[in-house]
Design a protein around this motif. Structure first.
Motif, PDB file in Angstrom:
ATOM      1  N   SER A   1     -67.401  -5.114  -1.244  1.00 45.84           N
ATOM      2  CA  SER A   1     -68.032  -5.959  -2.253  1.00 45.84           C
ATOM      3  C   SER A   1     -68.914  -7.042  -1.648  1.00 45.84           C
ATOM      4  CB  SER A   1     -66.957  -6.595  -3.138  1.00 45.84           C
ATOM      5  OG  SER A   1     -67.524  -7.426  -4.120  1.00 45.84           O
ATOM      6  N   TYR A   2     -68.477  -7.660  -0.564  1.00 40.58           N
ATOM      7  CA  TYR A   2     -69.242  -8.753   0.033  1.00 40.58           C
ATOM      8  C   TYR A   2     -70.257  -8.222   1.028  1.00 40.58           C
ATOM      9  CZ  TYR A   2     -65.795 -11.996  -1.898  1.00 40.58           C
ATOM     10  OH  TYR A   2     -64.997 -12.717  -2.739  1.00 40.58           O
ATOM     11  N   THR A   3     -71.518  -8.525   0.797  1.00 35.89           N
ATOM     12  CA  THR A   3     -72.532  -8.230   1.803  1.00 35.89           C
ATOM     13  C   THR A   3     -72.642  -9.369   2.804  1.00 35.89           C
ATOM     14  OG1 THR A   3     -74.238  -9.125   0.329  1.00 35.89           O
ATOM     15  CG2 THR A   3     -73.861  -6.754   0.255  1.00 35.89           C
ATOM     16  N   VAL A   4     -72.324 -10.584   2.356  1.00 36.77           N
ATOM     17  CA  VAL A   4     -72.246 -11.753   3.232  1.00 36.77           C
ATOM     18  C   VAL A   4     -71.069 -12.599   2.783  1.00 36.77           C
ATOM     19  CG1 VAL A   4     -73.372 -13.872   4.031  1.00 36.77           C
ATOM     20  CG2 VAL A   4     -74.740 -11.819   3.637  1.00 36.77           C
ATOM     21  N   TYR A   5     -70.238 -13.019   3.732  1.00 36.48           N
ATOM     22  CA  TYR A   5     -69.187 -13.991   3.470  1.00 36.48           C
ATOM     23  C   TYR A   5     -68.935 -14.694   4.801  1.00 36.48           C
ATOM     24  CZ  TYR A   5     -64.931 -15.892   1.224  1.00 36.48           C
ATOM     25  OH  TYR A   5     -63.970 -16.714   0.678  1.00 36.48           O
ATOM     26  N   THR A   6     -69.731 -15.717   5.058  1.00 39.96           N
ATOM     27  CA  THR A   6     -69.701 -16.413   6.339  1.00 39.96           C
ATOM     28  C   THR A   6     -69.115 -17.805   6.143  1.00 39.96           C
ATOM     29  OG1 THR A   6     -71.668 -15.210   7.056  1.00 39.96           O
ATOM     30  CG2 THR A   6     -71.074 -17.168   8.307  1.00 39.96           C
ATOM     31  N   ARG A   7     -68.076 -18.119   6.918  1.00 33.57           N
ATOM     32  CA  ARG A   7     -67.341 -19.380   6.734  1.00 33.57           C
ATOM     33  C   ARG A   7     -67.613 -20.336   7.894  1.00 33.57           C
ATOM     34  NH1 ARG A   7     -61.558 -18.827   4.475  1.00 33.57           N
ATOM     35  NH2 ARG A   7     -62.844 -19.040   2.588  1.00 33.57           N
ATOM     36  N   GLU A   8     -67.871 -21.590   7.529  1.00 30.90           N
ATOM     37  CA  GLU A   8     -68.040 -22.661   8.507  1.00 30.90           C
ATOM     38  C   GLU A   8     -66.905 -23.660   8.336  1.00 30.90           C
ATOM     39  OE1 GLU A   8     -71.098 -26.337   9.614  1.00 30.90           O
ATOM     40  OE2 GLU A   8     -71.558 -24.968   7.957  1.00 30.90           O
ATOM     41  N   ILE A   9     -66.250 -24.019   9.441  1.00 26.81           N
ATOM     42  CA  ILE A   9     -65.228 -25.048   9.412  1.00 26.81           C
ATOM     43  C   ILE A   9     -65.923 -26.396   9.493  1.00 26.81           C
ATOM     44  CG2 ILE A   9     -63.110 -25.921  10.446  1.00 26.81           C
ATOM     45  CD1 ILE A   9     -62.906 -23.035   9.448  1.00 26.81           C
ATOM     46  N   THR A  10     -65.789 -27.207   8.469  1.00 27.83           N
ATOM     47  CA  THR A  10     -66.496 -28.493   8.433  1.00 27.83           C
ATOM     48  C   THR A  10     -65.620 -29.669   8.830  1.00 27.83           C
ATOM     49  OG1 THR A  10     -65.988 -28.754   6.075  1.00 27.83           O
ATOM     50  CG2 THR A  10     -68.074 -27.662   6.647  1.00 27.83           C
ATOM     51  N   GLU A  11     -64.305 -29.464   8.837  1.00 27.20           N
ATOM     52  CA  GLU A  11     -63.398 -30.555   9.224  1.00 27.20           C
ATOM     53  C   GLU A  11     -62.060 -29.950   9.601  1.00 27.20           C
ATOM     54  OE1 GLU A  11     -61.112 -34.307   7.122  1.00 27.20           O
ATOM     55  OE2 GLU A  11     -63.109 -33.778   6.379  1.00 27.20           O
ATOM     56  N   GLY A  12     -61.391 -30.576  10.573  1.00 28.35           N
ATOM     57  CA  GLY A  12     -60.058 -30.148  10.956  1.00 28.35           C
ATOM     58  C   GLY A  12     -60.028 -29.503  12.322  1.00 28.35           C
ATOM     59  N   ASP A  13     -58.846 -29.439  12.906  1.00 27.91           N
ATOM     60  CA  ASP A  13     -58.613 -28.849  14.219  1.00 27.91           C
ATOM     61  C   ASP A  13     -58.157 -27.409  14.020  1.00 27.91           C
ATOM     62  OD1 ASP A  13     -57.413 -27.986  16.643  1.00 27.91           O
ATOM     63  OD2 ASP A  13     -56.965 -30.056  17.215  1.00 27.91           O
TER      64      ASP A  13
ATOM     65  N   ILE B   1     -54.091 -23.049  13.308  1.00 28.26           N
ATOM     66  CA  ILE B   1     -53.548 -21.739  13.653  1.00 28.26           C
ATOM     67  C   ILE B   1     -52.103 -21.862  14.146  1.00 28.26           C
ATOM     68  CG2 ILE B   1     -53.764 -19.812  15.275  1.00 28.26           C
ATOM     69  CD1 ILE B   1     -56.788 -20.132  15.070  1.00 28.26           C
ATOM     70  N   ASP B   2     -51.812 -22.991  14.805  1.00 28.81           N
ATOM     71  CA  ASP B   2     -50.460 -23.231  15.303  1.00 28.81           C
ATOM     72  C   ASP B   2     -49.513 -23.760  14.232  1.00 28.81           C
ATOM     73  OD1 ASP B   2     -51.103 -22.372  17.828  1.00 28.81           O
ATOM     74  OD2 ASP B   2     -51.555 -24.378  18.590  1.00 28.81           O
ATOM     75  N   GLY B   3     -50.030 -23.960  13.007  1.00 28.51           N
ATOM     76  CA  GLY B   3     -49.153 -24.331  11.905  1.00 28.51           C
ATOM     77  C   GLY B   3     -49.138 -25.782  11.517  1.00 28.51           C
ATOM     78  N   GLU B   4     -50.217 -26.511  11.820  1.00 28.24           N
ATOM     79  CA  GLU B   4     -50.249 -27.934  11.504  1.00 28.24           C
ATOM     80  C   GLU B   4     -51.576 -28.341  10.880  1.00 28.24           C
ATOM     81  OE1 GLU B   4     -49.514 -30.152  15.020  1.00 28.24           O
ATOM     82  OE2 GLU B   4     -47.496 -29.349  15.343  1.00 28.24           O
ATOM     83  N   GLY B   5     -51.538 -29.390  10.063  1.00 21.45           N
ATOM     84  CA  GLY B   5     -52.757 -30.032   9.592  1.00 21.45           C
ATOM     85  C   GLY B   5     -53.489 -29.284   8.504  1.00 21.45           C
ATOM     86  N   LEU B   6     -54.791 -29.543   8.457  1.00 20.29           N
ATOM     87  CA  LEU B   6     -55.629 -28.941   7.429  1.00 20.29           C
ATOM     88  C   LEU B   6     -56.991 -28.586   8.001  1.00 20.29           C
ATOM     89  CD1 LEU B   6     -57.986 -31.149   6.395  1.00 20.29           C
ATOM     90  CD2 LEU B   6     -55.996 -32.226   5.358  1.00 20.29           C
ATOM     91  N   VAL B   7     -57.699 -27.724   7.288  1.00 13.61           N
ATOM     92  CA  VAL B   7     -59.101 -27.435   7.586  1.00 13.61           C
ATOM     93  C   VAL B   7     -59.870 -27.443   6.275  1.00 13.61           C
ATOM     94  CG1 VAL B   7     -58.772 -26.110   9.720  1.00 13.61           C
ATOM     95  CG2 VAL B   7     -58.681 -24.935   7.502  1.00 13.61           C
ATOM     96  N   ARG B   8     -61.121 -27.876   6.357  1.00 12.52           N
ATOM     97  CA  ARG B   8     -62.041 -27.801   5.223  1.00 12.52           C
ATOM     98  C   ARG B   8     -63.139 -26.824   5.601  1.00 12.52           C
ATOM     99  NH1 ARG B   8     -60.593 -32.147   1.884  1.00 12.52           N
ATOM    100  NH2 ARG B   8     -59.520 -33.829   3.012  1.00 12.52           N
ATOM    101  N   THR B   9     -63.520 -25.975   4.654  1.00 12.44           N
ATOM    102  CA  THR B   9     -64.504 -24.942   4.952  1.00 12.44           C
ATOM    103  C   THR B   9     -65.564 -24.860   3.869  1.00 12.44           C
ATOM    104  OG1 THR B   9     -63.554 -22.996   3.789  1.00 12.44           O
ATOM    105  CG2 THR B   9     -62.545 -23.634   5.890  1.00 12.44           C
ATOM    106  N   VAL B  10     -66.751 -24.391   4.283  1.00 12.00           N
ATOM    107  CA  VAL B  10     -67.833 -24.071   3.353  1.00 12.00           C
ATOM    108  C   VAL B  10     -68.320 -22.676   3.710  1.00 12.00           C
ATOM    109  CG1 VAL B  10     -70.129 -24.671   2.520  1.00 12.00           C
ATOM    110  CG2 VAL B  10     -68.507 -26.489   3.101  1.00 12.00           C
ATOM    111  N   SER B  11     -68.394 -21.801   2.707  1.00 16.23           N
ATOM    112  CA  SER B  11     -68.782 -20.413   2.947  1.00 16.23           C
ATOM    113  C   SER B  11     -70.045 -20.054   2.184  1.00 16.23           C
ATOM    114  CB  SER B  11     -67.653 -19.460   2.529  1.00 16.23           C
ATOM    115  OG  SER B  11     -66.489 -19.675   3.292  1.00 16.23           O
ATOM    116  N   THR B  12     -70.885 -19.274   2.832  1.00 14.37           N
ATOM    117  CA  THR B  12     -72.058 -18.676   2.203  1.00 14.37           C
ATOM    118  C   THR B  12     -71.674 -17.268   1.769  1.00 14.37           C
ATOM    119  OG1 THR B  12     -73.557 -19.953   3.596  1.00 14.37           O
ATOM    120  CG2 THR B  12     -74.456 -17.983   2.521  1.00 14.37           C
ATOM    121  N   VAL B  13     -71.792 -16.990   0.467  1.00 17.45           N
ATOM    122  CA  VAL B  13     -71.298 -15.732  -0.092  1.00 17.45           C
ATOM    123  C   VAL B  13     -72.429 -14.997  -0.793  1.00 17.45           C
ATOM    124  CG1 VAL B  13     -69.628 -14.674  -1.654  1.00 17.45           C
ATOM    125  CG2 VAL B  13     -69.027 -16.784  -0.433  1.00 17.45           C
TER     126      VAL B  13
END
Length: 262
Positions: free
Chosen positions: A122-134, A139-151
């Motif tokens: 279904s997706y021809t483009v689904y590209t995610r950018e991490i805008t905030e967070g470690d 991945i190790d199970g802590e904190g948060l991330v903020r993302t913006v995706s081009t779909v």
């Protein structure tokens, strides 16, 4: 998703009416959306939602989906409503189901740049950018991330709908040690096909991964969407809900297939 399923809609005719979500599920998903920025309140909500997920989240009833009450301006105050959209027009649907992979495996997928594994057909483009967070800490199970995706999402009639998706994720650890990831998404400006007849008018979701067992996950997706297509005159609300549920089921199946292949 609606555009992709439109041909099926015309052929199917009718879809069964789905049950309204239980009061606790409806209320807690709205509460999570409204209070996502407050780590403590997210944890409180997950403590209350955990029993429902353990008891009902892996049943056929949960897999078939529920309808949700409309959102209110207060619930989406942090993210706003796209220009011209009427919040009450966004249809709410919830779906839960199990995954044979641990929460950590799902969390690692959430920060990938290429997100087309969600629905590769279904997706021809689904590209995610991490805008905030470690990312490493997440991945190790802590904190948060903020993302913006081009779909850019393709449909059955050869039309594509392009839009920008904001989606943020945070970890929560419950009193009994159970770990979960809770995501919140929104589409700030909507998006349409080139001819303007197929649009994502507005979209909001809570997407969570709950791990009462170390080797598996119970997933819940609660979404409120308004999507218009060229065949809207042929589509009733029950069919729209059926397509939303089917689309979410496809995402769950595609995710597990991707994890199996890794």
């Amino acid at each position: 998703m609606v555009v992709r399923c439109a041909v099926v809609v015309v052929m199917c005719g009718c879809a069964r009416e789905r049950e309204a979500a239980p009061e606790d599920l409806d209320g807690l998903t709205r509460y999570l959306y409204q209070n996502w920025e407050d780590e403590e309140l997210v944890g409180d909500a997950m403590e209350n939602l955990g029993p429902w997920l353990r008891q009902t989240g892996t049943t056929e009833e949960a897999w078939e989906g529920y309808t949700l009450a409309p959102l209110t301006d207060e619930v989406v105050l942090d993210v706003g409503v796209p220009p011209g959209a009427v919040l009450a027009e966004a249809i709410g649907v919830a779906l839960a189901g199990p995954s044979p992979y641990p929460v950590d495996d799902h969390a690692a997928l959430l920060v990938l740049e290429d997100q087309t594994w969600n629905e590769p057909d279904s997706y021809t483009v689904y590209t995610r950018e991490i805008t905030e967070g470690d990312v490493g800490a997440f991945i190790d199970g802590e904190g948060l991330v903020r993302t913006v995706s081009t779909v850019d999402k393709s449909g059955s009639f050869g039309v594509n709908i392009a839009y920008t998706l904001h989606k943020d994720y945070r970890w929560a650890t419950l009193d009994d040690g159970t770990r979960a990831v809770v995501g919140r998404s929104w589409v700030p400006d909507g998006g349409c096909s080139e001819n303007g007849k197929n649009c994502v008018v507005q979209s909001y979701s809570i997407d969570l991964f709950y791990g009462p067992e170390a080797a598996s996950t119970i997933r819940l997706m609660a979404g409120w969407n308004e999507i218009t297509t060229e065949v809207d005159g042929l589509v009733g609300e029950d069919l729209l809900i059926a397509m939303m549920v089917s689309g979410n089921q496809d995402i769950y199946a595609a995710t597990d297939a991707y994890l199996e292949a890794r």
